[in-house]
Each structure stands twice: as C-alpha cells, then as structure tokens.
Design a protein around this motif. Structure first.
Motif, mmCIF file in Angstrom:
data_model
loop_
_atom_site.group_PDB
_atom_site.id
_atom_site.type_symbol
_atom_site.label_atom_id
_atom_site.label_comp_id
_atom_site.label_asym_id
_atom_site.label_seq_id
_atom_site.Cartn_x
_atom_site.Cartn_y
_atom_site.Cartn_z
ATOM 1 N N ASN A 1 1.553 9.801 -0.370
ATOM 2 C CA ASN A 1 2.347 9.622 0.782
ATOM 3 C C ASN A 1 1.858 9.626 2.159
ATOM 4 O O ASN A 1 2.399 9.862 2.988
ATOM 5 C CB ASN A 1 3.606 10.721 0.924
ATOM 6 C CG ASN A 1 4.810 10.230 0.311
ATOM 7 O OD1 ASN A 1 5.282 9.184 0.385
ATOM 8 N ND2 ASN A 1 5.332 11.193 -0.283
ATOM 9 N N ALA A 2 0.436 8.974 2.042
ATOM 10 C CA ALA A 2 -0.410 8.977 3.118
ATOM 11 C C ALA A 2 -0.136 7.698 4.278
ATOM 12 O O ALA A 2 -0.807 7.541 5.170
ATOM 13 C CB ALA A 2 -1.778 9.048 2.811
ATOM 14 N N ILE A 3 0.612 6.848 3.486
ATOM 15 C CA ILE A 3 0.787 5.326 4.319
ATOM 16 C C ILE A 3 2.038 5.737 5.085
ATOM 17 O O ILE A 3 3.301 5.966 4.410
ATOM 18 C CB ILE A 3 0.657 4.259 3.570
ATOM 19 C CG1 ILE A 3 -0.265 4.229 2.663
ATOM 20 C CG2 ILE A 3 0.700 3.017 4.531
ATOM 21 C CD1 ILE A 3 -1.377 3.555 2.845
ATOM 22 N N GLN A 4 1.986 5.866 6.517
ATOM 23 C CA GLN A 4 3.175 6.183 7.079
ATOM 24 C C GLN A 4 3.602 4.734 7.863
ATOM 25 O O GLN A 4 2.816 3.713 8.276
ATOM 26 C CB GLN A 4 2.755 7.057 8.304
ATOM 27 C CG GLN A 4 2.557 8.315 7.737
ATOM 28 C CD GLN A 4 2.277 9.246 9.020
ATOM 29 O OE1 GLN A 4 1.651 9.033 10.083
ATOM 30 N NE2 GLN A 4 2.436 10.529 8.808
ATOM 31 N N VAL A 5 5.063 4.617 8.190
ATOM 32 C CA VAL A 5 5.590 3.353 8.984
ATOM 33 C C VAL A 5 6.022 3.957 10.379
ATOM 34 O O VAL A 5 6.662 4.914 10.361
ATOM 35 C CB VAL A 5 6.721 2.705 8.036
ATOM 36 C CG1 VAL A 5 7.303 1.925 8.954
ATOM 37 C CG2 VAL A 5 6.104 2.671 6.906
ATOM 38 N N CYS B 1 0.924 -1.249 0.097
ATOM 39 C CA CYS B 1 -0.078 0.032 0.221
ATOM 40 C C CYS B 1 0.812 1.346 0.070
ATOM 41 O O CYS B 1 0.491 2.193 -0.749
ATOM 42 C CB CYS B 1 -1.117 0.006 1.162
ATOM 43 S SG CYS B 1 -0.184 -0.186 2.844
ATOM 44 N N LEU B 2 1.877 1.258 0.833
ATOM 45 C CA LEU B 2 2.817 2.245 0.999
ATOM 46 C C LEU B 2 3.542 2.568 -0.552
ATOM 47 O O LEU B 2 3.437 3.791 -1.072
ATOM 48 C CB LEU B 2 3.982 2.084 1.934
ATOM 49 C CG LEU B 2 4.879 3.058 2.231
ATOM 50 C CD1 LEU B 2 5.333 3.107 3.727
ATOM 51 C CD2 LEU B 2 6.329 2.967 1.378
ATOM 52 N N LYS B 3 3.704 1.625 -1.268
ATOM 53 C CA LYS B 3 4.325 1.945 -2.475
ATOM 54 C C LYS B 3 3.475 2.518 -3.642
ATOM 55 O O LYS B 3 3.869 3.087 -4.340
ATOM 56 C CB LYS B 3 4.930 0.532 -3.212
ATOM 57 C CG LYS B 3 6.465 -0.025 -2.732
ATOM 58 C CD LYS B 3 6.622 -1.161 -3.586
ATOM 59 C CE LYS B 3 7.852 -1.897 -2.899
ATOM 60 N NZ LYS B 3 8.300 -3.079 -3.362
#
Lengths: 461, 137
Positions: free
Chosen positions: A59-63, A52-54
């Motif tokens: 840029n809304a998926i944060q780790v 999902c991050l890719k």
C-alpha cells in the motif's frame, strides 16, 4: 521546447515502501526503478495509469488528492461524481440515495458526470465528419492520452479535440449555477475520481489551460463515508429511485464500448493498458487500418476497473447495466430530460480542447547523432547482460538497465549476475559487490528481519 | 548501426516484426514521428510482400545520422513486369493470401509513396531485391 513539468498524482510513500519489484515490473512504461531500498518514479515516463498501485503489496503507492475539508473553502460545493461510484454499492441502494448522502457529507449540490455524455453522443459524430485525421481516438481516458504522448507521438494528432464528459459536465454545472445568480468564485466543483490519471489531468490539463474543476476527491475516500452512512440507514430520506435525467447510453458511457457504440462508421473499443499498447503499436504501423473511431481506456473494464474503485469491476458493470435498463423503461413514462441541453449552445462553444502535443520519452538524446551513439552503446552492453530480466539491479529488465547505464544513471556492476561473474574472475571485490546491492536495495537489507512480509513476526495492517 | 531480420514466406503472423523493431530504434534516436511513420509503413509493406509472394527473405537495415537504408532481399518467383507491379491495384497474390486481407495490389506503390528513394531489381524464378532509403532529417 516541450514543457518539462507534468503533474503526477501517484506518489511513493517512503515509510510504507519496503523496496520490492512488484510496481517496477508491472509498470507499462518502465517508469519505476528501485534506489536505496525504495521505489522511485521517473516522472517524464509515468502516465498515471495506476498499475503500480494495484500491484503494490505494501500500500505504498499513494494517490494525491485534495483534503476533503477544502470543499468548505467554497460557499457552493458541487460533488461531480461518475456513474461508477453508484456502481460501488449493492443495487438496493439507488443513485438518488447516494447523492443524498453526499449532500449530508457537506456538499450543496451533486451532479452525475455522465450527463455530459449525452452532449458528446451528439457531437462526436459531427466531429468525426470534420476531422482530417482518421481514425479519431477518443479523448476520454487521461492515462491513454498520456500514453500516446510519451510512447506513440505520431498518433497525438488523432486524439479527439473534444472534452471528455467530466469536463463537459463541470462546465455545464458551473454555468447552470451562475445563471441561477451564484457567484463564479463561490462555486467549488469537486470531482470524485475513480482514477489517478484524471487527478493529474485536472492539475495539469492536456490541450487546455485551465480546468472548470476546483479539486479532486478520491473515490476510495468517499466510498467509505457513503457506505458507512448507507449502512447506518442514513439515506432513508431519499428512498425513491433516481430519475432518468440522462439516456441509458450516457449512463453506460464509461463502460467498455459505451462510447464506441455511438460513433460513426467502423468503431472499436479497447480496454486495459497492455491491450491498448498492443493496439496502438499496430495502428501506428498501419497494420491496422480503416477504422473510424477508437475508444481506448487504460483500465480493464474501463472506469468500472478504475484503480480507486473499491468494488469488483464486473459487479460494477452489472449494476450499471441494470440501472441503465431501468432508465430505458422509466424514460418511456417520464418527462425528465437531460438538463445539459439547456446550455447546449454554450457548451458547443466551449467543448473544444487544443491539439494533444507529443512528448516522447523514448528518445535517448535530443541530438540524433548522439542518440545513435547511445543506442549503439546500449546494444553493446546487451552483449554482456544475461537477459534474465530479474529486476535485481533495480531496473525492470536488462534493456532498461543498459539504457540507464548509457544515461549515467546506473552501472554494469548493478547486475548481480555480472557481479558474480566478475568476482569469479577477480575483477570485483566482495565488498564493492555488497555495497552495490545495499545501494539499490537499502542498507542491511540482507540482515535477518522477522517483521518482513510473510515472516514470523509480520505485523499486518 | 545495423539490424538484420529473416522472414519466411507465408508466415504473416511475423510480418511487422522488423517494422516494429525499426520503429522502436527510430523513436529512440529522436526521429520526427512523420518520418518514422513513412519508414515503418514502407517496411511493413515490404515484409508483407515477402510473406505473400516469396519463399524466404532477409531484411538488412542500416541507420546513420542522416538516413536509413533498408534492403529487402528475397528468394522467390521474382517480378515479371516491374512497371505493372508498381501500379496501384495490380496484384498477383493468391486467393489464400487475399482471404487473409492482404494482396490488394497496393504494396509496391505504397512503398514507393513512403520511401524517399526506392529501387527494385528482380529476376524471374530467383528473387527480388528492394532498396528503400529515407532521410531522417
């Protein structure tokens, strides 16, 4: 009872998420839905693979990670870094320089994870001999372990009960420092991670109760700090090439076939989460059999393709291979040995993890009779849904919507095609239809907005 | 709940579709992995058998809250000697089938091993009907 709580490292930044379908449609476990104009993750389905991050255009998926300043809570601060970190930088920078920069950043020690792989290279074949399950599936990739738990529960027993290199390395280093007289509680070991799944695995380990690692720093964060220092020429004080303190095989361990190449018997290496799912599916049906060892990693090109890596994965592979071939040459004329073997007997006693427990996300109900009723309902609903799999209902496909409806998490009128059909037959008012859409995609979503991505007043960040 | 699948002889690329689908269903109704595995292995063997020996076949699956019943009915050469065919290692598969890695003579015996109940009727030059039943609890 299976534990209900699992730590996840991937979070949605609600301020940045504008509610599109990219993450939802790529998620291999169909863990994402869109509600009120924002992505939403079903935690029991998420395996922290980071697809999902890719895919996210905003840029809304944060780790999640530990704040860098937390390293200073410890007197002795160890940066445990994977070899793919050294592969992020052009080959003219030696791993020794990269380690030196990490010390400048505030760490007191830096140790490369792959040292632990030399230990596993010896132990895995032994483990294979005593394991009652065949094939043995590598425990290396934490996203794959979670994938097996949620989607391939019958294979959970096959997961190797040996710790992955990062945990072996952490355990070694802690013991190594304690033996030098440092206090256990004053040692903070921080893993520089190329992946989200490892963060989740450290915060809630599978098959063990605690982790020897105190915190996690994302590789993209460290990359920026290191690259800046290298660019400013601050690594000049350590120009020498790094010494071959591990075998070239260990150095390449995190690359595809790095591990399988050293297992006993017929072994096979798989990378990419979709490839992995295909393979596990066939393995589960025994369509594929007679394999002794399976190395299986969620990222394309294994850890070189880690979601937090900055650089092109193929260049990272090339750099690591170059470094490994240099080690091969250098080892002939050097007396360096892998320090990990100083603690071999200690590691042997502490290298096991418990069995990986299945936690299937697929079941529609704990009770089989009720589940059967729900499945029949789902199949009936599928007679009505158009099978377009467009995602406009906020679920990744028609099947997922049908299952959500049966679980009372969605309604048939969430389908925009059915809305249209029902309106034509006078069974649904325009007002209700519009409300459903706003409920999924957010209020005023259909109003003109020139700041939208690709629109004329878009602000790029 | 009922499911139905069609198989055509020789098309090994599609063998495994019924077993995959059934597996998905059994996972959804929370059947224990061990039991699922037995069902799926037996069914996959059956699919391969139809591909390897018959001209075409159909699979009928019925799931209720206690058991799964699968009928595999094919039109094909039939089995002359059922007792022989049930033995491990006995195979009448053609060389072409063996070249593809099938035809080791483990099919029927493996099915029997993985089914709770199995029955087999066959008429030479007409076809074969295999029924397997597995209990889900």
């Amino acid at each position: 009872m299976e534990p209900q709580f699992f730590h996840h490292a991937l979070k949605i930044n609600l301020d940045a998420c504008y509610g599109c379908t990219h993450c939802m449609t790529v998620c291999p476990t169909e863990a994402i839905r869109v509600k009120n104009g924002k992505a939403f993750i079903y935690e029991h389905k998420c395996i922290d693979c980071g697809m999902c991050l890719k895919a996210c255009p905003a840029n809304a998926i944060q780790v999640e990670q530990d704040d860098f300043s937390t390293i200073f809570n410890y007197k002795h601060r160890v940066a445990l870094y994977p070899s793919v970190l050294t592969g992020q930088f052009p080959s003219r920078y030696y791993a020794s320089q990269i380690a030196a920069v990490m010390l400048d950043l505030g760490f007191t020690h830096a140790f490369e994870v792959e040292h632990g792989a030399d230990f596993l290279k010896k132990e895995i074949p032994k483990y294979q001999l005593e394991s009652e399950f065949r094939p043995v599936i590598s425990s290396f990739c934490p996203a794959i372990i979670r994938l097996i738990q949620v989607k391939f529960p019958s294979l959970a027993n096959h997961v190797m009960q040996l710790k992955p290199p990062v945990d072996i390395a952490a355990q070694f280093y802690r013991k190594h420092l304690i033996d030098q007289g440092l206090k256990d509680e004053e040692i903070g070991i921080f893993y520089i991670t190329p992946c989200a799944a490892k963060i989740a695995a450290i915060k809630s380990p599978v098959g063990e109760t605690t982790s020897a690692i105190n915190g996690v720093i994302n590789m993209d964060f460290i990359f920026n700090r290191i690259f800046r220092a290298l660019k400013q020429g601050k690594a000049g004080h350590r120009e020498l090439p790094d010494k071959p303190t591990m075998s070239p095989d260990a150095l390449s361990w995190s690359l595809t076939n790095g591990e399988a190449a050293h297992a006993k018997g017929r072994s096979i290496a798989i990378d990419g989460v979709l490839n992995s799912m295909d393979f596990l599916e066939q393995l589960e049906d025994e369509e594929i059999s007679n394999i002794d060892f399976i190395e299986i990693r969620a990222c394309d090109e294994s850890c070189a393709g880690g979601i937090l890596n900055h650089n092109n994965r193929f260049l990272t592979v090339e750099r690591l291979k170059l470094r490994a071939s240099r080690y091969k040459k250098d080892q002939k004329k050097s007396t360096d040995t892998n320090p990990i073997f100083e603690q071999e007997s200690y590691l042997k006693m502490n290298s096991r993890i418990g069995a990986v427990k299945p936690r299937s996300m697929l079941k529609m109900d704990e009770d089989m009779t009720r589940a059967l009723v729900k499945m029949e309902k789902t199949r009936r609903l599928m007679c009505f849904l158009p099978g377009i799999d467009c995602g406009a209902c906020g679920a990744p496909n028609c099947q997922a919507l049908a299952e959500d409806i049966v679980q009372h998490k969605a309604a048939l009128t969430d389908c925009i095609f059915l809305q249209n059909h029902m309106q034509k037959h006078g069974k649904l008012s325009q007002e209700t239809a519009h409300n459903r859409i706003e409920k999924i995609w957010g209020e005023n979503r259909l109003e003109k907005d020139c700041k939208r991505k690709g629109a004329q007043d878009e602000t790029l960040f | 709940m009922k499911l139905e699948f069609a198989i055509s002889g020789g098309d090994f690329s599609r063998a495994g579709i019924a077993s995959s689908e059934v597996k998905k269903m059994l996972k959804k109704i929370n059947v224990e992995p061990k039991i699922i595995k037995r069902v799926v292995v037996a069914l996959y063997e059956a699919e391969v058998n139809v591909c390897a020996h018959a001209y075409k076949g159909n699979i009928f699956v019925e799931i209720d809250g206690t058991k799964i019943k699968i009928d595999i009915i094919d039109k094909g050469p039939g089995i002359e000697n059922i007792d022989e065919a049930m033995k491990e290692g006995y195979s009448t598969a053609s060389d072409a089938v063996r070249e593809m890695g099938f035809g080791a003579g483990m099919g029927l015996s493996n099915m029997k091993k993985n089914a709770d109940e199995m029955s087999l009727e066959s008429k030479v030059d007409e076809g074969t009907k295999v029924t397997i039943i597995n209990y889900l609890k």
